[in-house]
Design a protein around this motif. Structure first.
Motif, PDB file in Angstrom:
ATOM      1  N   LEU A 118       5.293  -2.591  16.927  1.00  0.00           N
ATOM      2  CA  LEU A 118       6.341  -2.272  17.891  1.00  0.00           C
ATOM      3  C   LEU A 118       6.048  -1.001  18.684  1.00  0.00           C
ATOM      4  O   LEU A 118       6.829  -0.624  19.564  1.00  0.00           O
ATOM      5  CB  LEU A 118       7.695  -2.139  17.176  1.00  0.00           C
ATOM      6  CG  LEU A 118       8.196  -3.408  16.493  1.00  0.00           C
ATOM      7  CD1 LEU A 118       9.446  -3.104  15.672  1.00  0.00           C
ATOM      8  CD2 LEU A 118       8.476  -4.499  17.518  1.00  0.00           C
ATOM      9  N   GLY A 119       4.964  -0.310  18.350  1.00  0.00           N
ATOM     10  CA  GLY A 119       4.608   0.912  19.063  1.00  0.00           C
ATOM     11  C   GLY A 119       5.483   2.100  18.723  1.00  0.00           C
ATOM     12  O   GLY A 119       5.634   3.023  19.529  1.00  0.00           O
ATOM     13  N   VAL A 120       6.040   2.109  17.530  1.00  0.00           N
ATOM     14  CA  VAL A 120       6.889   3.208  17.086  1.00  0.00           C
ATOM     15  C   VAL A 120       6.025   4.466  16.900  1.00  0.00           C
ATOM     16  O   VAL A 120       4.947   4.399  16.329  1.00  0.00           O
ATOM     17  CB  VAL A 120       7.608   2.817  15.769  1.00  0.00           C
ATOM     18  CG1 VAL A 120       8.310   3.992  15.142  1.00  0.00           C
ATOM     19  CG2 VAL A 120       8.580   1.676  16.023  1.00  0.00           C
ATOM     20  N   GLU A 121       6.516   5.606  17.393  1.00  0.00           N
ATOM     21  CA  GLU A 121       5.749   6.862  17.319  1.00  0.00           C
ATOM     22  C   GLU A 121       5.780   7.516  15.948  1.00  0.00           C
ATOM     23  O   GLU A 121       4.806   8.117  15.523  1.00  0.00           O
ATOM     24  CB  GLU A 121       6.321   7.875  18.322  1.00  0.00           C
ATOM     25  CG  GLU A 121       6.042   7.539  19.749  1.00  0.00           C
ATOM     26  CD  GLU A 121       6.599   8.600  20.684  1.00  0.00           C
ATOM     27  OE1 GLU A 121       6.687   9.785  20.288  1.00  0.00           O
ATOM     28  OE2 GLU A 121       6.942   8.244  21.810  1.00  0.00           O
ATOM     29  N   ARG A 122       6.924   7.456  15.305  1.00  0.00           N
ATOM     30  CA  ARG A 122       7.114   8.174  14.043  1.00  0.00           C
ATOM     31  C   ARG A 122       8.022   7.342  13.161  1.00  0.00           C
ATOM     32  O   ARG A 122       8.966   6.730  13.640  1.00  0.00           O
ATOM     33  CB  ARG A 122       7.783   9.514  14.344  1.00  0.00           C
ATOM     34  CG  ARG A 122       8.271  10.254  13.140  1.00  0.00           C
ATOM     35  CD  ARG A 122       8.987  11.532  13.509  1.00  0.00           C
ATOM     36  NE  ARG A 122       8.252  12.201  14.558  1.00  0.00           N
ATOM     37  CZ  ARG A 122       8.791  12.990  15.470  1.00  0.00           C
ATOM     38  NH1 ARG A 122      10.073  13.223  15.455  1.00  0.00           N
ATOM     39  NH2 ARG A 122       8.067  13.548  16.405  1.00  0.00           N
ATOM     40  N   VAL A 123       7.738   7.345  11.864  1.00  0.00           N
ATOM     41  CA  VAL A 123       8.585   6.635  10.908  1.00  0.00           C
ATOM     42  C   VAL A 123       9.022   7.636   9.846  1.00  0.00           C
ATOM     43  O   VAL A 123       8.197   8.349   9.272  1.00  0.00           O
ATOM     44  CB  VAL A 123       7.838   5.445  10.248  1.00  0.00           C
ATOM     45  CG1 VAL A 123       8.725   4.761   9.220  1.00  0.00           C
ATOM     46  CG2 VAL A 123       7.379   4.453  11.302  1.00  0.00           C
ATOM     47  N   THR A 124      10.313   7.675   9.589  1.00  0.00           N
ATOM     48  CA  THR A 124      10.870   8.548   8.563  1.00  0.00           C
ATOM     49  C   THR A 124      11.487   7.692   7.458  1.00  0.00           C
ATOM     50  O   THR A 124      11.691   6.487   7.622  1.00  0.00           O
ATOM     51  CB  THR A 124      11.964   9.464   9.154  1.00  0.00           C
ATOM     52  OG1 THR A 124      12.989   8.649   9.735  1.00  0.00           O
ATOM     53  CG2 THR A 124      11.392  10.410  10.198  1.00  0.00           C
ATOM     54  N   VAL A 125      11.798   8.344   6.365  1.00  0.00           N
ATOM     55  CA  VAL A 125      12.514   7.678   5.278  1.00  0.00           C
ATOM     56  C   VAL A 125      13.308   8.725   4.511  1.00  0.00           C
ATOM     57  O   VAL A 125      12.853   9.855   4.336  1.00  0.00           O
ATOM     58  CB  VAL A 125      11.550   6.922   4.319  1.00  0.00           C
ATOM     59  CG1 VAL A 125      10.617   7.862   3.586  1.00  0.00           C
ATOM     60  CG2 VAL A 125      12.334   6.057   3.336  1.00  0.00           C
ATOM     61  N   HIS A 126      14.505   8.345   4.096  1.00  0.00           N
ATOM     62  CA  HIS A 126      15.299   9.158   3.184  1.00  0.00           C
ATOM     63  C   HIS A 126      15.236   8.433   1.854  1.00  0.00           C
ATOM     64  O   HIS A 126      15.841   7.376   1.692  1.00  0.00           O
ATOM     65  CB  HIS A 126      16.738   9.286   3.685  1.00  0.00           C
ATOM     66  CG  HIS A 126      17.599  10.098   2.790  1.00  0.00           C
ATOM     67  ND1 HIS A 126      18.817   9.665   2.352  1.00  0.00           N
ATOM     68  CD2 HIS A 126      17.401  11.311   2.233  1.00  0.00           C
ATOM     69  CE1 HIS A 126      19.348  10.581   1.564  1.00  0.00           C
ATOM     70  NE2 HIS A 126      18.509  11.584   1.470  1.00  0.00           N
ATOM     71  N   SER A 127      14.481   8.965   0.936  1.00  0.00           N
ATOM     72  CA  SER A 127      14.140   8.253  -0.293  1.00  0.00           C
ATOM     73  C   SER A 127      14.975   8.691  -1.486  1.00  0.00           C
ATOM     74  O   SER A 127      15.443   9.828  -1.554  1.00  0.00           O
ATOM     75  CB  SER A 127      12.659   8.519  -0.601  1.00  0.00           C
ATOM     76  OG  SER A 127      12.292   7.914  -1.803  1.00  0.00           O
ATOM     77  N   SER A 128      15.079   7.794  -2.447  1.00  0.00           N
ATOM     78  CA  SER A 128      15.594   8.196  -3.754  1.00  0.00           C
ATOM     79  C   SER A 128      14.489   8.991  -4.444  1.00  0.00           C
ATOM     80  O   SER A 128      13.302   8.850  -4.109  1.00  0.00           O
ATOM     81  CB  SER A 128      15.956   6.964  -4.587  1.00  0.00           C
ATOM     82  OG  SER A 128      14.777   6.258  -4.941  1.00  0.00           O
ATOM     83  N   SER A 129      14.845   9.795  -5.406  1.00  0.00           N
ATOM     84  CA  SER A 129      13.826  10.587  -6.109  1.00  0.00           C
ATOM     85  C   SER A 129      12.833   9.675  -6.829  1.00  0.00           C
ATOM     86  O   SER A 129      11.647   9.987  -6.911  1.00  0.00           O
ATOM     87  CB  SER A 129      14.476  11.568  -7.085  1.00  0.00           C
ATOM     88  OG  SER A 129      15.300  10.877  -7.999  1.00  0.00           O
ATOM     89  N   ARG A 130      13.285   8.541  -7.303  1.00  0.00           N
ATOM     90  CA  ARG A 130      12.406   7.601  -8.010  1.00  0.00           C
ATOM     91  C   ARG A 130      11.303   7.050  -7.102  1.00  0.00           C
ATOM     92  O   ARG A 130      10.201   6.760  -7.552  1.00  0.00           O
ATOM     93  CB  ARG A 130      13.236   6.438  -8.572  1.00  0.00           C
ATOM     94  CG  ARG A 130      12.418   5.421  -9.349  1.00  0.00           C
ATOM     95  CD  ARG A 130      13.273   4.228  -9.772  1.00  0.00           C
ATOM     96  NE  ARG A 130      12.611   3.371 -10.711  1.00  0.00           N
ATOM     97  CZ  ARG A 130      11.701   2.439 -10.383  1.00  0.00           C
ATOM     98  NH1 ARG A 130      11.335   2.289  -9.134  1.00  0.00           N
ATOM     99  NH2 ARG A 130      11.142   1.686 -11.314  1.00  0.00           N
ATOM    100  N   ALA A 131      11.601   6.915  -5.804  1.00  0.00           N
ATOM    101  CA  ALA A 131      10.661   6.254  -4.889  1.00  0.00           C
ATOM    102  C   ALA A 131       9.775   7.210  -4.090  1.00  0.00           C
ATOM    103  O   ALA A 131       8.877   6.750  -3.388  1.00  0.00           O
ATOM    104  CB  ALA A 131      11.439   5.362  -3.933  1.00  0.00           C
ATOM    105  N   VAL A 132       9.988   8.510  -4.203  1.00  0.00           N
ATOM    106  CA  VAL A 132       9.208   9.464  -3.401  1.00  0.00           C
ATOM    107  C   VAL A 132       7.717   9.230  -3.562  1.00  0.00           C
ATOM    108  O   VAL A 132       6.968   9.160  -2.579  1.00  0.00           O
ATOM    109  CB  VAL A 132       9.580  10.924  -3.744  1.00  0.00           C
ATOM    110  CG1 VAL A 132       8.579  11.911  -3.158  1.00  0.00           C
ATOM    111  CG2 VAL A 132      10.982  11.235  -3.252  1.00  0.00           C
ATOM    112  N   ARG A 133       7.250   9.096  -4.774  1.00  0.00           N
ATOM    113  CA  ARG A 133       5.809   8.912  -4.989  1.00  0.00           C
ATOM    114  C   ARG A 133       5.288   7.633  -4.358  1.00  0.00           C
ATOM    115  O   ARG A 133       4.173   7.594  -3.848  1.00  0.00           O
ATOM    116  CB  ARG A 133       5.485   8.959  -6.480  1.00  0.00           C
ATOM    117  CG  ARG A 133       5.631  10.377  -7.024  1.00  0.00           C
ATOM    118  CD  ARG A 133       5.351  10.476  -8.483  1.00  0.00           C
ATOM    119  NE  ARG A 133       4.263   9.601  -8.903  1.00  0.00           N
ATOM    120  CZ  ARG A 133       3.394   9.868  -9.831  1.00  0.00           C
ATOM    121  NH1 ARG A 133       3.470  11.006 -10.472  1.00  0.00           N
ATOM    122  NH2 ARG A 133       2.465   9.008 -10.171  1.00  0.00           N
ATOM    123  N   ALA A 134       6.097   6.583  -4.360  1.00  0.00           N
ATOM    124  CA  ALA A 134       5.675   5.330  -3.718  1.00  0.00           C
ATOM    125  C   ALA A 134       5.477   5.548  -2.226  1.00  0.00           C
ATOM    126  O   ALA A 134       4.476   5.102  -1.653  1.00  0.00           O
ATOM    127  CB  ALA A 134       6.704   4.229  -3.966  1.00  0.00           C
TER     128      ALA A 134
END
Length: 157
Positions: A118-134
């Motif tokens: 889709l040509g997205v410039e930046r991707v962010t995420v607000h993660s749970s602590s369990r998923a940060v490493r993933a």
């Protein structure tokens, strides 16, 4: 066989049931909210927002066992480009009985591939602590320039 693919409109009820399950797993069933009504209304919402909130599903033997959304937001134009977007990974969830087999990572990869398409410039995420490493394993990193402020949220009913 397990596949990651775009959710089909008829699968949004299954996606909604996963969203309900995730919230109930984390916080307990929402008091005073009817599950059936939520599933129906979420499915309508997902269909109505399919261009701004792209949903990928994880399917095993015809059953939806995971989901993830890429929320796409237009950005202010720059001299180099008037068509700019950002993406936010949201609601990545795999049923507990299928976790720890790399399936969440497959969803993350699928969402990132979609962002590239889709040509997205930046991707962010607000993660749970369990998923940060993933997320870190899939290229996400903490940014000292990305700030957030949590504001009071009152759900509309």
């Amino acid at each position: 066989m397990i596949e990651v693919r775009a959710a089909r409109p008829e699968e949004f009820e299954a996606v909604a049931a996963l969203r309900w399950r995730w919230v109930a797993e984390r916080d307990g069933p929402p008091p005073g909210v009817d599950r059936g009504r939520f599933v129906r209304e979420f499915a309508v919402w997902a269909r109505e927002h399919a261009t701004t909130h792209r949903c990928l599903v994880l399917v095993r033997e015809g059953a939806v066992i995971g989901m993830g959304f890429l929320a796409i937001t237009p950005r202010v134009p720059a001299p180099q480009s008037f068509s700019r977007t950002s993406g936010d990974v949201q609601c990545v969830y795999v049923v507990p009985e299928a976790r720890d087999a790399g399936l969440g990572g497959r969803l993350i990869d699928g969402l990132l591939e979609l962002a590239v398409e889709l040509g997205v410039e930046r991707v962010t995420v607000h993660s749970s602590s369990r998923a940060v490493r993933a997320y870190e394993r899939h290229g996400f990193a903490v940014s000292p320039l990305l700030l957030q402020k949590v504001v009071l949220f009152r759900p509309r009913r």
